[in-house]
Design a protein around this motif. Sequence first.
Motif, PDB file in Angstrom:
ATOM      1  N   LEU A  39       5.589   9.729  -9.050  1.00 22.31           N
ATOM      2  CA  LEU A  39       5.322   9.765 -10.487  1.00 22.31           C
ATOM      3  C   LEU A  39       4.591  11.046 -10.868  1.00 22.31           C
ATOM      4  O   LEU A  39       4.761  11.577 -11.952  1.00 22.31           O
ATOM      5  N   GLN A  40       3.787  11.513  -9.927  1.00 23.86           N
ATOM      6  CA  GLN A  40       2.887  12.634 -10.205  1.00 23.86           C
ATOM      7  C   GLN A  40       3.536  13.810 -10.934  1.00 23.86           C
ATOM      8  O   GLN A  40       3.008  14.251 -11.949  1.00 23.86           O
ATOM      9  N   ARG A  80       2.798   1.697  -3.344  1.00 27.18           N
ATOM     10  CA  ARG A  80       1.950   2.253  -4.397  1.00 27.18           C
ATOM     11  C   ARG A  80       1.748   3.741  -4.218  1.00 27.18           C
ATOM     12  O   ARG A  80       1.841   4.518  -5.156  1.00 27.18           O
ATOM     13  N   LEU A  81       1.448   4.114  -2.977  1.00 28.75           N
ATOM     14  CA  LEU A  81       1.179   5.518  -2.712  1.00 28.75           C
ATOM     15  C   LEU A  81       2.422   6.357  -2.993  1.00 28.75           C
ATOM     16  O   LEU A  81       2.359   7.403  -3.636  1.00 28.75           O
ATOM     17  N   PHE A 106       4.912   5.615  -4.930  1.00 30.94           N
ATOM     18  CA  PHE A 106       5.153   5.596  -6.363  1.00 30.94           C
ATOM     19  C   PHE A 106       4.258   6.613  -7.051  1.00 30.94           C
ATOM     20  O   PHE A 106       4.694   7.408  -7.884  1.00 30.94           O
ATOM     21  N   PHE A 107       3.002   6.593  -6.652  1.00 32.54           N
ATOM     22  CA  PHE A 107       2.033   7.527  -7.227  1.00 32.54           C
ATOM     23  C   PHE A 107       2.483   8.966  -6.985  1.00 32.54           C
ATOM     24  O   PHE A 107       2.460   9.795  -7.885  1.00 32.54           O
ATOM     25  N   GLN A 108       2.921   9.218  -5.756  1.00 34.06           N
ATOM     26  CA  GLN A 108       3.352  10.581  -5.417  1.00 34.06           C
ATOM     27  C   GLN A 108       4.607  10.982  -6.194  1.00 34.06           C
ATOM     28  O   GLN A 108       4.729  12.108  -6.638  1.00 34.06           O
ATOM     29  N   GLU A 160       0.845  -1.198   0.000  1.00 31.73           N
ATOM     30  CA  GLU A 160       0.000   0.000   0.000  1.00 31.73           C
ATOM     31  C   GLU A 160       0.876   1.241   0.000  1.00 31.73           C
ATOM     32  O   GLU A 160       0.669   2.178  -0.760  1.00 31.73           O
ATOM     33  N   VAL A 209       5.776  -3.026  -9.008  1.00 33.85           N
ATOM     34  CA  VAL A 209       5.187  -2.896  -7.682  1.00 33.85           C
ATOM     35  C   VAL A 209       4.800  -4.281  -7.164  1.00 33.85           C
ATOM     36  O   VAL A 209       5.052  -4.630  -6.007  1.00 33.85           O
ATOM     37  N   THR A 264       3.685  -1.120 -12.922  1.00 40.33           N
ATOM     38  CA  THR A 264       2.722  -1.764 -12.019  1.00 40.33           C
ATOM     39  C   THR A 264       3.184  -3.184 -11.721  1.00 40.33           C
ATOM     40  O   THR A 264       2.987  -3.690 -10.624  1.00 40.33           O
TER      41      THR A 264
END
Lengths: 543, 548
Positions: free
Chosen positions: A93-94, A86-87, A89-91, A83, A117, A114
């Motif tokens: 990548l943003q 992912r978060l 990574f998302f941050q 979790e 991950v 993905t």
Amino acid sequence: MWQMVLSEKRDFLLALLAGTVSGLTAVALFAQSGFLISKAALLPPFYIILILTAFLKLFGVAKSVSKYAERYISHRVTFALLEKVRLRFFQSLQPHAHSLLSSYRGGDLLTRMTKDVDTLQQYFLRVAYPPLVALLVFFGTMLFTIWFSVWLTLLLLVSVILCTVILPMLWQKPKESMSQQQYTEGLTEYFFGLTDLTVAGKRSATEKALQELSITFERDLQNEDKQALKAQLVNQAIALLTAFTVVVLGAYFVANGSLNGLYLAMLLLIALTVFEVAVPLGTVPMHKAKSTQAFERLTAFDIAPLPKQALQQGNFQTLEASSISYSYPKSDFQALHNVSFTIQAGEKIAIVGPSGAGKSTLFQLLIQNLQPNAGEILWNGQTMSQIQHEQLWNQMGIMLQHNHFFSGTVKENLLSEQNDMLMEEILKQLQLPFSLDQEVLEQARNLSGGEQQRLTLARVLLREAPIYFLDEPFAHLDTKLTTLCTNLLLTLPQTVICITHKLDELEHFDRIFVIHEHHLAEVGSYDDLMEKRGIFYGMQKFL
Amino acid sequence: MAWLKQLAFAEKKYLLLFALYSLLLAGAIIGQAYSIVKIVDSVFIQQSSFNAITPYAALLALAICIRLATQAFLQLSANRYAGIVKTKVRQQLIAHWSTPSTKPAGEKIAILQHTVQELHGYYAHYIPQFIKTMTIPASIVITLFFVHPTSAIIMLITAPFIPLTYILVGIQTKAKSEQQLTKMNRFSSTFLEMLYGLQTLKLFGKAHEQEQKLNEHNRQFTAATLAVLKIAFASTLFIELITTLGIGLVALEIGFRMIVFQTLAFAQAFFVLTLAPEYYQSLKELGAAFHTGRGSLAAAEILQDTLKTPKREPIWGKEHFAQAPFLLLKDASIQYEQQKIGPITLSIPAKQTIALVGPSGHGKTTILHMLAGLIKPDEGQLFIDEKEQSTIEEKEWRQEMMLVSQKPYLFAATLRENLQMGANYSDQQLLEALQQVQLTAWFKQLANGLETKIGEGGLGLSGGEQQRVALARVWLKKPSILLLDEPTAALDVQTAHAVHQLIQQFHHRSTVVIVAHRYESIAHADAIYEVINGQLKRGEKHVANGFK
């Protein structure tokens, strides 16, 4: 990665504890059954056997339950960690998503990420804590065996060190093979070019080449398995060799009287069991290498620099391009060559030209999805490539050629904080018969292309930004709606820059930019350009 | 399941090999236990000298070596076996997808790589383990019948509880866990979907909201996964308990015999107790392999469904035909999942040009593909010079026919190779071809001329440039049957004009079919047909005039 693991300290320790207990009880269970059988051979009173058997049961149950706890907790930690990954990574990548997604094969890149991950799932389960559990179990076991034989304990110690420390260092890191990429590329060419290949009579040759690639691909997959298998087998060999030495050496000690024969069976079973926790350690280096690679790929963006300059105060006045050129990575062609212009606040600009001439490349450069190889773009005289993206986008209303929709309501998809009245009014203006809480399915499957375009246009119109950038906003609209939307745009106070291939609504734009063969060929009002009888005139004439 | 098994039995040699290795492995396990027991027994009970154990130590060493070697060979051949099956499936898929179809290329590639790889568990683990479990416990029980029958009977009675547990737990949770497994599988794609939306959200300054949504999904996913795993772990817990109970029962009975009745010697007792865990271990491993094997079932279903879709690969013969032949499509129809094309009858007299017009998605391209002999109609026939297509020689047809698709594909190769497509033309011819499609100006700016590398899919070239390269191929090949699918769709008006002049050169020299939406493209056609909902409607010239 360790930092993340340690952030789940409680569960991490619990998993470690449960794993150790389950390992130790397994050892105890077998040690005791060995002892029981030897003791029984000496015909002790029956109650001793009963007591020993009762303990046997106890160890058995404790082993099973702690194993269950270990598995459950370790997976819980793993998913909690995923979790976070992912978060994070998302941050990370943003800030880079725009340039990644607009590049060629951006989608493939994301797919691979993905998968990366998911690879990290193995990290905790197979890399982070099993070696610790193994060490603790060995340590506990040796504390016990040292009471019976120092030499045999030393033997165990040597094997353990061999198994957990020395051998893993010897395993080479797996080489990353190219075969998967080659196979993917081969397949892509084959499927996209199938018709052309068949027509040219080259299909069967290509199929043969593909078959070769698939065999290489499969072989590399198997090599990976083989490496894991090899590591595991070597560890098992050490385990069995240790058991062998324990038996022979033990028998020697018993024969010369330095070890009580009563304990030989027990020590042997201990040696056999304790290595059960060590055999899986063979694959640790492999999984570690894999998850490290994955982790590195995922965190690679953190390094790429982002423009930091603040946008200078003041209203939007000019947007200027000064001799910008651009060629796509790995390409010999200049997609846009030496383009210069200045756009004043409030101007309505149409960018026209044949498809592939460079219109969309120019658009991507203007909205900062791409950066020019030469020349620069200036916002009120400030170099755009140095300005923080968020601040710039705050000043822009952007409509891409392919826009994303989310499953939710129309209102949510308008991505706006404006009041409902205004939203409804704009929907009405665009002749969209939607209520705000009407459902939009994933990827707006329930809306037609034209409805999607007008909904995106509504998104843009709801933004209080001084300049709008629109890439083919009317592609799916019929003539009537195109006229409606064009007129709407032209009456706005905002600056509007609009790419279009529809040539019949251009009279009222202030200026028309004609992009032809990768450069800015003509600039001027509709009447000027028609009078000039140049490229634009030719395009109109053939309409 | 049946499909998986059918593939499994296609490689009988490996199944026999697995059985052989398993038997050897069973022998090694029993030999190992026997020699260990003998060593401990002689020094502990018989009190004999250390020298007496030498033969048993040698036997033990041998057993250990055999055990390691067979295990290695078993797993290696299992891997090879899985590799053979997977390669075979990949080959089947490629052969199945050799005609144009509606499935996106990305999906096909994913199936070929990932879905097929998911079969690995079934062939590399489940099948070998199944054979191992059929062999090893049986060998152990039979051996124990000779040593101490009561233990063997206890083990026989407890054994069925292990598979039974798997079956019971399986039945109870199947629906639930499968549902959750699909949810799990879908999560990665949901995550991907969210990443795609990121660009839009960033432009509107809303990326943070998506972060919350991601968190929400994340939590749900974790909960769902843990729920499934809990069930799986619980079933292993239960099996562990059964195993413990089984071994406990065996030990208890042995204890009674040894002390109370004094009918059992140490050696036998120890032998039983060493083999009992091996026996249960093998049964447990089958359970684990069963779970891995189940993972392959979903993949097998996808593959089976894929291979079930009808294949429309035409068959060819040996007959010849005249240049620029008369083409006839008779009562041809194709049934797609969503849509039926035909039945249509379309005759194209030799050296005539006909045009197909109509809205997109109504079957124009499919008709063109049938005329090109790329796909065989489900019903009906293509006749070439009044001979059935299946009697015509393929090579000759390929030499005379050319189809330019809507999005022609440029291969990752040089410009020269992309123009030649396997044939041999002089530089002069190539340059003239580029001139014909008005690519000369573009060509002049290329530093490497004809040797310029073109990226995969024509990366760096505009749509119009790609289409013109494809049309240059036409000019070079000069086919006597020319099929064009929207040849000027990606071109600006001026270039389109030039391309029309190029196509004009084939007028009344070759048999030409042109799918088009521009008036200019069909202006010279001898006949015009409109395709609506997969049906043909003969149009008149005035239809073409009103078509603009």
